[in-house]
Write an enzyme that holds these catalytic residues in place. Structure first.
Site, PDB file in Angstrom:
ATOM      1  N   MET A  64       0.634  -1.538   0.042  1.00  0.00           N
ATOM      2  CA  MET A  64      -0.044   0.047   0.123  1.00  0.00           C
ATOM      3  C   MET A  64       1.205   1.313  -0.096  1.00  0.00           C
ATOM      4  SD  MET A  64      -2.681  -0.827   2.937  1.00  0.00           S
ATOM      5  CE  MET A  64      -1.846  -1.591   4.232  1.00  0.00           C
ATOM      6  N   GLY A  79       1.960   4.050   4.637  1.00  0.00           N
ATOM      7  CA  GLY A  79       2.652   3.256   4.190  1.00  0.00           C
ATOM      8  C   GLY A  79       2.686   2.323   4.560  1.00  0.00           C
ATOM      9  N   SER A  80       2.527   0.558   3.849  1.00  0.00           N
ATOM     10  CA  SER A  80       2.997  -0.266   4.379  1.00  0.00           C
ATOM     11  C   SER A  80       2.497  -1.550   3.666  1.00  0.00           C
ATOM     12  CB  SER A  80       1.584  -0.699   5.685  1.00  0.00           C
ATOM     13  OG  SER A  80       0.547   0.289   5.293  1.00  0.00           O
ATOM     14  N   ARG A  81       2.064  -2.323   4.019  1.00  0.00           N
ATOM     15  CA  ARG A  81       2.040  -4.062   2.993  1.00  0.00           C
ATOM     16  C   ARG A  81       0.955  -5.075   3.865  1.00  0.00           C
ATOM     17  NH1 ARG A  81       6.963  -7.681   1.449  1.00  0.00           N
ATOM     18  NH2 ARG A  81       6.036  -9.267   2.178  1.00  0.00           N
ATOM     19  N   ILE A  86       1.794  -5.000   8.379  1.00  0.00           N
ATOM     20  CA  ILE A  86       2.917  -4.327   8.235  1.00  0.00           C
ATOM     21  C   ILE A  86       3.255  -3.523   8.128  1.00  0.00           C
ATOM     22  CG2 ILE A  86       5.075  -5.210   7.042  1.00  0.00           C
ATOM     23  CD1 ILE A  86       4.135  -8.045   6.328  1.00  0.00           C
TER      24      ILE A  86
END
Length: 249
Positions: A119, A207-209, A177
């Site tokens: 993301m 911002g991440s995953r 994450i």
């Protein structure tokens, strides 16, 4: 539109509207807007305008649009908006495999397919459950803030593991994450909660995953580089294994 039943033959009504702003983000946006107005009051326009644009960016980041969630019982839907950056066979995280001492379900330690969704700061950051069921585990692990696109981010970054079990015993684990900019994972659920597919489970700031661990005998229905939508895009069908190919252009 929330709660309306729609189908592939045109039943229901599609309406456009501005997405809601999640309460978690309103305080940040209002604070930035307040500082902008304060600067404007003192005629500091060179500072007021950047803060005004920052407040708009914050409101946009925490937007929480409605989604049309597939009701197919075999569908595993995407828990996040973003881009598919990895599809690979791995062993599930230890936190989702080991016996936690309470006799709760866990994932097998055998290799499974992991689908990773990155993301960016421009994506919606509200995460949703990929299947309906009960939250059996929610495990927070402190860590680093490496680039979330890196493979080692799954093992080294700040993260939160969630395990959901369906009524028939099928389990799907997924991990939120943190990334380079993200500094906090905010849960909306707790162990013991019963969820409907696509229900909101939490967010990751800036911002991440998200990694999804598919059940045994299930392969991905999405491809590397594909954009997915939380609560809408079908990542996989439980028990289905077939190769899909795509061409980028």
């Amino acid at each position: 539109m929330a709660g309306d039943l729609l189908d592939s033959q045109g039943r229901g009504e599609a309406q456009w509207g501005l997405p809601a702003i999640h309460p978690e983000g309103r305080k940040f946006g209002i604070a930035a807007l307040g500082i902008s107005l304060l600067f404007a009051l003192f005629a500091w326009e060179t500072l007021a305008w950047p803060m005004a644009f920052l407040s708009l960016g914050v409101f946009a980041f925490f937007r929480d649009p409605e989604r049309v969630v597939p009701q197919d019982q075999n569908a595993i839907v995407s828990p996040a908006d973003g881009r598919i950056v990895q599809i690979t066979g791995v062993n599930p995280p230890r936190e989702l495999v080991v016996d936690d001492g309470h006799g709760l379900p866990c994932l097998s330690d055998e290799p499974t397919i992991r689908v990773s969704i990155f993301m960016s700061v421009f994506d919606v950051h509200i995460n949703r459950t990929p299947i309906a069921g009960m939250v059996q585990r929610l495990v927070y692990v402190p860590g680093q803030f490496l680039n979330a696109e890196l493979d080692k981010a799954s093992d080294e970054n700040e993260r939160q593991h969630i395990l959901v079990e369906r009524s028939d015993g099928v389990c799907v684990g997924f991990t939120q994450i943190a990334g380079l900019v993200a500094r906090r994972i905010v849960p909306f659920v707790k162990p013991g909660d019963t969820l409907g597919v696509g229900q909101r489970v939490g967010l990751i700031r800036f911002g991440s995953r998200v990694d999804v661990y598919l059940p045994k005998g299930t392969s991905s229905r999405v491809m590397l580089g594909q954009r997915v939508v939380a609560g809408e895009t079908v990542l996989a069908e439980i028990g289905s294994q077939r190769l899909l190919e795509g061409v980028s252009h």
